[in-house]
Structures are given as C-alpha cells and as structure tokens.
Design a protein around this motif. Structure first.
Motif, PDB file in Angstrom:
ATOM      1  N   ARG A   1       0.444  15.478   6.877  1.00 39.58           N
ATOM      2  CA  ARG A   1       1.631  14.622   6.756  1.00 39.58           C
ATOM      3  C   ARG A   1       1.265  13.285   6.121  1.00 39.58           C
ATOM      4  O   ARG A   1       0.225  12.714   6.408  1.00 39.58           O
ATOM      5  CB  ARG A   1       2.266  14.389   8.119  1.00 39.58           C
ATOM      6  N   LEU A   2       2.154  12.809   5.277  1.00 42.47           N
ATOM      7  CA  LEU A   2       1.963  11.545   4.583  1.00 42.47           C
ATOM      8  C   LEU A   2       2.134  10.385   5.546  1.00 42.47           C
ATOM      9  O   LEU A   2       2.988  10.412   6.428  1.00 42.47           O
ATOM     10  CB  LEU A   2       2.984  11.445   3.440  1.00 42.47           C
ATOM     11  N   ARG A   3       1.302   9.367   5.382  1.00 42.48           N
ATOM     12  CA  ARG A   3       1.430   8.165   6.193  1.00 42.48           C
ATOM     13  C   ARG A   3       1.276   6.957   5.286  1.00 42.48           C
ATOM     14  O   ARG A   3       0.471   6.947   4.362  1.00 42.48           O
ATOM     15  CB  ARG A   3       0.392   8.192   7.308  1.00 42.48           C
ATOM     16  N   GLY A   4       2.105   5.958   5.517  1.00 48.17           N
ATOM     17  CA  GLY A   4       2.031   4.715   4.754  1.00 48.17           C
ATOM     18  C   GLY A   4       2.063   3.531   5.700  1.00 48.17           C
ATOM     19  O   GLY A   4       2.844   3.513   6.652  1.00 48.17           O
ATOM     20  N   ILE A   5       1.197   2.568   5.437  1.00 43.30           N
ATOM     21  CA  ILE A   5       1.113   1.379   6.292  1.00 43.30           C
ATOM     22  C   ILE A   5       1.113   0.153   5.397  1.00 43.30           C
ATOM     23  O   ILE A   5       0.404   0.107   4.388  1.00 43.30           O
ATOM     24  CB  ILE A   5      -0.183   1.387   7.137  1.00 43.30           C
ATOM     25  N   VAL A   6       1.893  -0.823   5.772  1.00 48.93           N
ATOM     26  CA  VAL A   6       1.829  -2.142   5.148  1.00 48.93           C
ATOM     27  C   VAL A   6       1.641  -3.122   6.290  1.00 48.93           C
ATOM     28  O   VAL A   6       2.282  -2.999   7.342  1.00 48.93           O
ATOM     29  CB  VAL A   6       3.083  -2.453   4.290  1.00 48.93           C
ATOM     30  N   GLY A   7       0.729  -4.057   6.126  1.00 45.11           N
ATOM     31  CA  GLY A   7       0.460  -4.972   7.221  1.00 45.11           C
ATOM     32  C   GLY A   7      -0.340  -6.181   6.797  1.00 45.11           C
ATOM     33  O   GLY A   7      -0.614  -6.401   5.612  1.00 45.11           O
TER      34      GLY A   7
END
Length: 142
Positions: free
Chosen positions: A86-92
């Motif tokens: 599964r694709l995961r995207g994080i911005v932080g």
C-alpha cells in the motif's frame, strides 16, 4: 483467445481424460502487459502523491513560524510503500528529531506568531489543498 477441448481418452485409465488448451502464450503476454500497466499506474500514482505533498509542504513552510529557520528547513516529504504494497505519503517537520519542538510550535494556539505565520500551519495547508490533491491523484489514475 483461449480454446480448450476434450481429447480422446484412448490409452488412459478409465474415468480420466486430457484437455488441450491453446492460446496460453497470448494470455501470458496480455497478463504481462497488464502487470506493466499496473506498474506504470503505481509509478504515476506515487509521482502524483509526491507532487501533491510537495505543494502542501511548500504552503506549510510559507506560514510556518520562523525564528532561526531550523523548523522551516526541517520540512520533508516521504512517499513509499508499506510491506503490504500500500502507498504511503508523509509530509511533516522535524524528521528524526532534528527539531524536537516542531509539534509544540504546530499545536500551540496560545503562542504569539508573527504576521503571516501561525500555529497549525501544516494542518491548514493540507485542509486548504486537499481538493487540489484529490484532483492530482484523480488525473494520475485516469
């Protein structure tokens, strides 16, 4: 097109039969094409998510409080896959503890902020750009 049909059972034990199947090479080629198309779609989706999250990051940095610049400089985007694919995207902000106060600056509503900066800078950027993110992803997935 797959074709199958019974074949004479002479010389075989009673109750058994054989079946010839033709067209497997074509089927295999089509499955490989679908697999490649799926890989292309996954790649396009990852690129779209990265593009969208980069825009969120940029918007968040613009309204992020600045004292030394360390918090703004700690902004990051990470896109990858979980072990299940599964694709995961994080911005932080503050990845790896580089800016241990990042969450405090983001969450504290009671602290004064210079004009143009604010608390909840990342959350607000995401909420504001969410419709745009959805458009980017929809375009990538056709």
């Amino acid at each position: 097109m797959l074709k199958a049909g019974p074949v004479a059972t002479s010389g075989m034990p009673r109750g058994m039969f054989r079946m010839n199947v033709s067209g497997l090479t074509t089927l295999q080629r089509r499955l490989q094409d679908l697999h490649r198309a799926g890989d292309d779609l996954n790649e396009e989706l990852e690129e779209a998510v990265t593009e969208g999250l980069e825009q969120v990051k940029e918007a968040a940095v613009e309204s992020c409080p600045i004292a030394t610049g360390a918090l703004r400089n700690s902004a990051f985007v990470s896109v990858g896959r979980y072990s299940n694919g599964r694709l995961r995207g994080i911005v932080g902000f503050g990845a790896g503890g580089t800016v241990p106060y990042a969450h405090i600056v983001h969450e504290r509503l009671d602290v004064w902020h210079a004009e143009g900066t604010r608390a909840k800078f990342l959350e607000e950027a995401f909420v504001t750009l969410r419709p745009h993110l959805e458009q980017i992803i929809a375009k990538a997935t056709g």
